[in-house]
Design a protein around this motif. Structure first.
Motif, PDB file in Angstrom:
ATOM      1  N   SER B 309       3.999   2.557   2.936  1.00 46.96           N
ATOM      2  CA  SER B 309       3.470   3.294   3.688  1.00 46.96           C
ATOM      3  C   SER B 309       2.232   2.769   4.370  1.00 46.96           C
ATOM      4  O   SER B 309       1.368   2.313   3.902  1.00 46.96           O
ATOM      5  CB  SER B 309       2.720   4.621   3.241  1.00 46.96           C
ATOM      6  N   VAL B 312      -1.082   4.486   3.848  1.00 51.45           N
ATOM      7  CA  VAL B 312      -1.473   4.291   2.328  1.00 51.45           C
ATOM      8  C   VAL B 312      -2.200   2.929   2.376  1.00 51.45           C
ATOM      9  O   VAL B 312      -3.495   3.022   1.855  1.00 51.45           O
ATOM     10  CB  VAL B 312      -0.502   4.355   1.272  1.00 51.45           C
ATOM     11  N   TRP B 323      -6.486  10.173  -0.676  1.00 56.60           N
ATOM     12  CA  TRP B 323      -5.094  10.393  -1.477  1.00 56.60           C
ATOM     13  C   TRP B 323      -4.296  11.247  -0.981  1.00 56.60           C
ATOM     14  O   TRP B 323      -3.104  11.276  -1.276  1.00 56.60           O
ATOM     15  CB  TRP B 323      -5.721  11.055  -2.992  1.00 56.60           C
ATOM     16  N   GLY B 324      -4.605  12.001   0.037  1.00 58.99           N
ATOM     17  CA  GLY B 324      -3.612  12.852   0.592  1.00 58.99           C
ATOM     18  C   GLY B 324      -2.374  12.086   1.493  1.00 58.99           C
ATOM     19  O   GLY B 324      -1.209  12.638   1.250  1.00 58.99           O
ATOM     20  N   ARG B 325      -2.866  10.741   1.582  1.00 56.14           N
ATOM     21  CA  ARG B 325      -1.551   9.749   2.239  1.00 56.14           C
ATOM     22  C   ARG B 325      -0.615   9.724   1.018  1.00 56.14           C
ATOM     23  O   ARG B 325       0.649   9.401   1.265  1.00 56.14           O
ATOM     24  CB  ARG B 325      -2.233   8.774   2.814  1.00 56.14           C
ATOM     25  N   VAL B 327       0.294  11.571  -1.201  1.00 56.28           N
ATOM     26  CA  VAL B 327       1.185  13.074  -1.307  1.00 56.28           C
ATOM     27  C   VAL B 327       2.135  12.866   0.011  1.00 56.28           C
ATOM     28  O   VAL B 327       3.465  13.141  -0.196  1.00 56.28           O
ATOM     29  CB  VAL B 327       0.108  14.411  -0.757  1.00 56.28           C
ATOM     30  N   MET B 328       1.638  12.649   1.223  1.00 58.14           N
ATOM     31  CA  MET B 328       2.342  12.303   2.362  1.00 58.14           C
ATOM     32  C   MET B 328       3.687  11.426   1.840  1.00 58.14           C
ATOM     33  O   MET B 328       4.822  11.741   2.207  1.00 58.14           O
ATOM     34  CB  MET B 328       1.658  11.732   3.393  1.00 58.14           C
ATOM     35  N   VAL B 330       4.974  10.620  -1.064  1.00 57.27           N
ATOM     36  CA  VAL B 330       5.938  11.426  -1.917  1.00 57.27           C
ATOM     37  C   VAL B 330       6.847  12.134  -1.172  1.00 57.27           C
ATOM     38  O   VAL B 330       7.929  12.144  -1.485  1.00 57.27           O
ATOM     39  CB  VAL B 330       4.988  11.785  -3.136  1.00 57.27           C
ATOM     40  N   GLY B 331       6.109  12.892  -0.362  1.00 54.37           N
ATOM     41  CA  GLY B 331       6.855  13.979   0.258  1.00 54.37           C
ATOM     42  C   GLY B 331       8.093  13.392   1.342  1.00 54.37           C
ATOM     43  O   GLY B 331       8.859  13.918   1.364  1.00 54.37           O
ATOM     44  N   LYS B 332       7.748  12.116   1.814  1.00 58.05           N
ATOM     45  CA  LYS B 332       8.541  11.615   2.830  1.00 58.05           C
ATOM     46  C   LYS B 332       9.923  10.843   2.055  1.00 58.05           C
ATOM     47  O   LYS B 332      10.801  10.143   2.537  1.00 58.05           O
ATOM     48  CB  LYS B 332       8.041  10.851   3.775  1.00 58.05           C
TER      49      LYS B 332
END
Lengths: 408, 408
Positions: B309, B312, B323-325, B327-328, B330-332
């Motif tokens: 990413s 990231v 750290w929200g990136r 999460v992003m 993982v989500g994608k």
């Protein structure tokens, strides 16, 4: 909007009002920005809605709320919070969405499920409910604003306000479609990307609106990428107020259905291209057309492998005719490809054919093409009839600068 | 090697000679470099060989040559050209490989299929055959060189010479393994990445050597990424001369087989980590450990989604605890994940659990961890027993600078 305006920016277009659609903005104060950050667009009763939402496994509570509300197909407002994505915030994040929907429904005298909500910004920080409520009240009592004000208000790292319009003749009446969109980074195609809102005065039944939007999405938002990163909050919603007075469209066979679908597809493509033109750090707008693949899906995978390759994107940023990196990206895509039948074109210049550089390859016209802002790469796989076109931007120091200190 | 030395560089290790292995270098002059660029490592008769090669659909003719020669399992030399990948060069490129193999075979009195060839550099330019032949002759008549000279000679955009060694006790005898490797950009895991050469004096049958190398590769080279771009020329070859005099290893049940496999795995991991430490523009070495996924394969896909990413990687470059990136990313990833059971750790600090930030989350220890050179990210998916660890580096201005004008 602290980054310099994209060199690929387009002027904000002249946009008509859409009967039944009233935009308002306010400052909720989610960040220390000296700007409005809450958009509240009200819709007259009888408005249909359709949407395409992120396929992320970690969606925001806004996305989950919209997914549930879309089933009912009716809308009275869309509320957009900028500066805080409210994603990955657990029960507090879900409560914030419920409070916003309930408060807007109270103002409008409708059901909470008629209220659509979207938020964009940093992930992992719960949206402050008190700020949202105060902002919503301020927006509700504010005078209606222009499309440009609403578009600026939904933006975050965007460097210019992005919107488009088109018209179609349906049932003897001219219907108008307006779309506004935000997005610049964390842009990659997975059904929908970024936040986009489309408004039309056409009368369209929800199911048909959904089918038309999904179809338009496949060739537009699902074919762009800035950085291969897919947001937790991506949402494109389309609202049809019915004020144009046409017989409601409900079927692909209806008179004017084709014209409406074509207009919606055109609008989505305009909006998708604007997002690429505001890609973080972008200096080049790149179209990648793949033909001759085993299927359209295979062509799209190959095209995105090229569009997402950091080495292809940096070569174009450097105006370097390094077409070998395109070969590399085709090779790594994992799709059927035959090296010795591959052909590559930059602009109008064929650079490689049959698995090697063309005889007498002259780099000069390629170098000249790469100095422009609009770059075209054509790849023929030489295996079948599958084709796809995707759009991206180059990868520059600007992207690094924006993202190495976005949150701080 | 014009880029500044990586801040993550390691000193060149003390390496023993391997009986039966003799490195030579020469200057073929493929580029205007003031350095040697052709490596010719001769191997005594009776040397076994195994290899893992790129899965690219557009492989170089060198890769195709090695794939065919590996079937026979015997090697007398490896020739490495630096500065020209000879990939996507059609019949002329294939002819260049054949000429090199024939000439080296003539010098050594063996079959051309005993000669392994690898080339690295720009794609799409045929390797000049006359320069290769003259370089090969010069290398053959040159005095043997050190491991460090050979390692420097196989490099291109590498900023430091990368090599490692280890030993194992097999059949009562200590066997030694030495590996040298090059690679800095166009690094992504697809079986093998970059060019790596491993030499041991152990006696190992080709089939068992292949099995051991493939196993070692899965947890090392296949678990690193610099930029998600997979080369057309990636090759890792392992040569076993048998000079240690142990009973040849041919089966996993043989005495010492486990020790040899463990040593080979350890060596591959050391080499893979060195490549990440020389990632183009790298300033941070990042380990990403995913646990609790539905399967090991699913965990690896999620870990690579995080590792590849751009958002990231730029956040870590900026030492930003965003750290929200993660999460992003993982989500994608498209793999089974349940937002509300997700947990994330930076270094020893748990930052998120159960789908939101931990209670009383304190950013200070995370910020302190991110200021270091070695970054650890742990993600627990909370669904099953699958796990994987991958390694990458950050994405910085240095990567853009290196790649926007690499070829020119």
């Amino acid at each position: 909007m602290t980054s310099p305006r994209s060199p690929l920016a387009r002027p904000f277009p002249l946009l008509p009002q859409i009967a039944g659609v009233t935009p308002h903005v306010a400052r909720a104060g989610y960040k220390a920005w000296e700007r409005t950050d809450l958009t509240f667009i009200t819709l007259d009763p009888g408005t249909s809605v359709a949407g395409v939402l992120t396929q992320s496994k970690c969606p925001s509570p806004e996305v989950e709320w919209c997914r549930a509300a879309l089933v009912l197909g009716q809308a009275r407002a869309i509320v957009v919070n900028a500066g805080n994505a409210n994603a990955f915030t657990g029960a507090r994040g879900r409560a914030a969405v419920e409070v916003i929907a309930a408060r807007a429904a109270g103002q409008l005298g409708c059901q909470p499920s008629d209220i659509f909500v979207a938020s964009t910004g940093v992930i992992g920080v719960p949206l402050p409910i008190d700020k949202a409520e105060a902002g919503l009240d301020a927006a509700f009592s504010a005078a209606p604003c222009s499309w440009e004000e609403a578009t600026n208000t939904i933006g975050t790292t965007d460097t210019f306000a992005k919107a488009a319009m088109t018209t179609a003749v349906v049932d003897g009446r001219t219907v108008t479609l307006v779309g506004i969109i935000k997005g610049s980074g964390m842009i990659a195609p997975d059904m929908a990307t970024m936040l986009g809102f489309i408004f039309t005065d056409a009368a369209v039944e929800p199911a048909f609106l959904q089918a038309a939007l999904s179809e338009a999405n496949r060739a537009s938002f699902s074919c762009i990428t800035v950085d291969s990163d897919t947001s937790t909050s991506d949402s494109v919603l389309a609202f049809a107020t019915g004020k144009a007075g046409n017989t409601p469209l409900s079927d692909a066979e209806d008179a004017g259905a084709d014209a409406f679908r074509a207009a919606l597809s055109d609008l989505c493509l305009q909006l998708a291209h604007l997002v690429v033109r505001d890609g973080e750090g972008a200096t080049k707008f790149i179209e990648i057309a793949v033909t001759g693949a085993e299927s359209d899906a295979s062509a799209r995978t190959i095209a995105l492998s090229i569009a997402n390759s950091p080495l292809v994107k940096t070569a174009i940023a450097g105006e370097d005719a390094n077409w070998g990196r395109v070969v590399m990206a085709v090779g790594k895509a994992g799709e059927p490809a035959e090296r010795d039948s591959l052909a590559i074109r930059f602009g109008d210049t064929q650079v490689a054919q049959g698995g090697l550089a063309v005889v007498g390859y002259d780099e000069a016209p390629v170098a000249a093409h790469l100095k422009g802002q609009d770059i075209e790469i054509g790849v023929d796989i030489g295996l079948g009839e599958g084709s796809a076109t995707v759009w991206t931007c180059d990868l520059t120091h600007g992207y690094i600068s924006i993202n190495a200190d976005y949150r701080s």
